[in-house]
Motif scaffolding. Structure first.
Motif, PDB file in Angstrom:
ATOM      1  N   GLU A   1       4.095 -36.342  46.136  1.00  0.00           N
ATOM      2  CA  GLU A   1       5.044 -36.233  45.027  1.00  0.00           C
ATOM      3  C   GLU A   1       6.428 -36.729  45.436  1.00  0.00           C
ATOM      4  O   GLU A   1       7.092 -37.469  44.697  1.00  0.00           O
ATOM      5  N   THR A   2       6.873 -36.358  46.613  1.00  0.00           N
ATOM      6  CA  THR A   2       8.182 -36.775  47.104  1.00  0.00           C
ATOM      7  C   THR A   2       8.228 -38.283  47.324  1.00  0.00           C
ATOM      8  O   THR A   2       9.205 -38.942  46.958  1.00  0.00           O
ATOM      9  N   LEU A   3       7.192 -38.837  47.923  1.00  0.00           N
ATOM     10  CA  LEU A   3       7.163 -40.278  48.185  1.00  0.00           C
ATOM     11  C   LEU A   3       7.154 -41.093  46.890  1.00  0.00           C
ATOM     12  O   LEU A   3       7.845 -42.105  46.781  1.00  0.00           O
TER      13      LEU A   3
ATOM     14  N   TRP B   1      12.970 -43.573  53.263  1.00  0.00           N
ATOM     15  CA  TRP B   1      11.656 -43.355  52.663  1.00  0.00           C
ATOM     16  C   TRP B   1      10.568 -43.472  53.730  1.00  0.00           C
ATOM     17  O   TRP B   1       9.652 -42.652  53.771  1.00  0.00           O
ATOM     18  N   LEU B   2      10.691 -44.477  54.601  1.00  0.00           N
ATOM     19  CA  LEU B   2       9.725 -44.635  55.691  1.00  0.00           C
ATOM     20  C   LEU B   2       9.803 -43.465  56.670  1.00  0.00           C
ATOM     21  O   LEU B   2       8.775 -42.993  57.173  1.00  0.00           O
TER      22      LEU B   2
ATOM     23  N   PHE C   1      12.528 -32.315  55.541  1.00  0.00           N
ATOM     24  CA  PHE C   1      13.237 -31.912  54.329  1.00  0.00           C
ATOM     25  C   PHE C   1      14.657 -32.474  54.292  1.00  0.00           C
ATOM     26  O   PHE C   1      15.156 -32.858  53.236  1.00  0.00           O
ATOM     27  N   THR C   2      15.308 -32.546  55.451  1.00  0.00           N
ATOM     28  CA  THR C   2      16.655 -33.125  55.502  1.00  0.00           C
ATOM     29  C   THR C   2      16.624 -34.608  55.165  1.00  0.00           C
ATOM     30  O   THR C   2      17.460 -35.097  54.387  1.00  0.00           O
ATOM     31  N   THR C   3      15.680 -35.340  55.721  1.00  0.00           N
ATOM     32  CA  THR C   3      15.549 -36.766  55.431  1.00  0.00           C
ATOM     33  C   THR C   3      15.241 -36.991  53.955  1.00  0.00           C
ATOM     34  O   THR C   3      15.790 -37.898  53.323  1.00  0.00           O
ATOM     35  N   THR C   4      14.389 -36.166  53.391  1.00  0.00           N
ATOM     36  CA  THR C   4      14.058 -36.273  51.974  1.00  0.00           C
ATOM     37  C   THR C   4      15.283 -36.039  51.107  1.00  0.00           C
ATOM     38  O   THR C   4      15.550 -36.789  50.162  1.00  0.00           O
TER      39      THR C   4
END
Length: 136
Positions: free
Chosen positions: A44-46, A75-76, A113-116
């Motif tokens: 879902e996040t991607l 994203w990667l 979660f931080t990267t997202t």
């Protein structure tokens, strides 16, 4: 959400009569329902972040490559950290005590979660900046 309800029912109703039943169940990160829940969240996040990057590419009339470079790299990184987090938690043995073996998957989850959050915020801010500028 259905998987979360399933986990709550299994943890608090089915395992309620065993000693430390709910605690042991919710600490078992290798359970299929926990892995499925996190896999669905990763997909879902991607998809959501990819849509925002696609929007950035088509909203900005100039410097298209440079506008999407950092969100695409994030994203990667989200993809790599998400897969690592799911793999790490699937292979770690469940135990009641927090050992060094159990801490590193949580650190990977924090980085994921931080990267997202940063990637989604950057893509949203970049695409909305041009929209706001054109409204003025």
């Amino acid at each position: 959400m259905a998987i979360d309800i399933y986990r709550l029912v299994v943890g608090f109703i089915i395992h309620r009569s065993t000693v430390d039943g709910p605690t042991k169940y919710f600490n078992d990160f290798g359970d299929w329902s926990w892995l499925a829940r996190n896999l669905i969240y990763l997909i879902e996040t991607l998809i959501g972040d990819a849509i925002m990057i696609y929007r950035c590419y088509f909203v900005w009339p100039f410097f298209k490559f440079w506008i999407i470079l950092l969100p695409a790299l994030l994203w990667l990184a989200t993809l790599a950290l998400g897969v690592t987090e799911i793999w790490a938690n699937a292979t770690v043995e469940a135990s009641g005590a927090l050992s060094t073996n159990l801490l590193w998957p949580h650190r990977v989850a924090d980085a994921y979660f931080t990267t997202t959050l940063i990637g989604n915020g950057l893509a949203t801010g970049t695409s909305d900046a041009l929209s706001f500028r054109e409204c003025i």
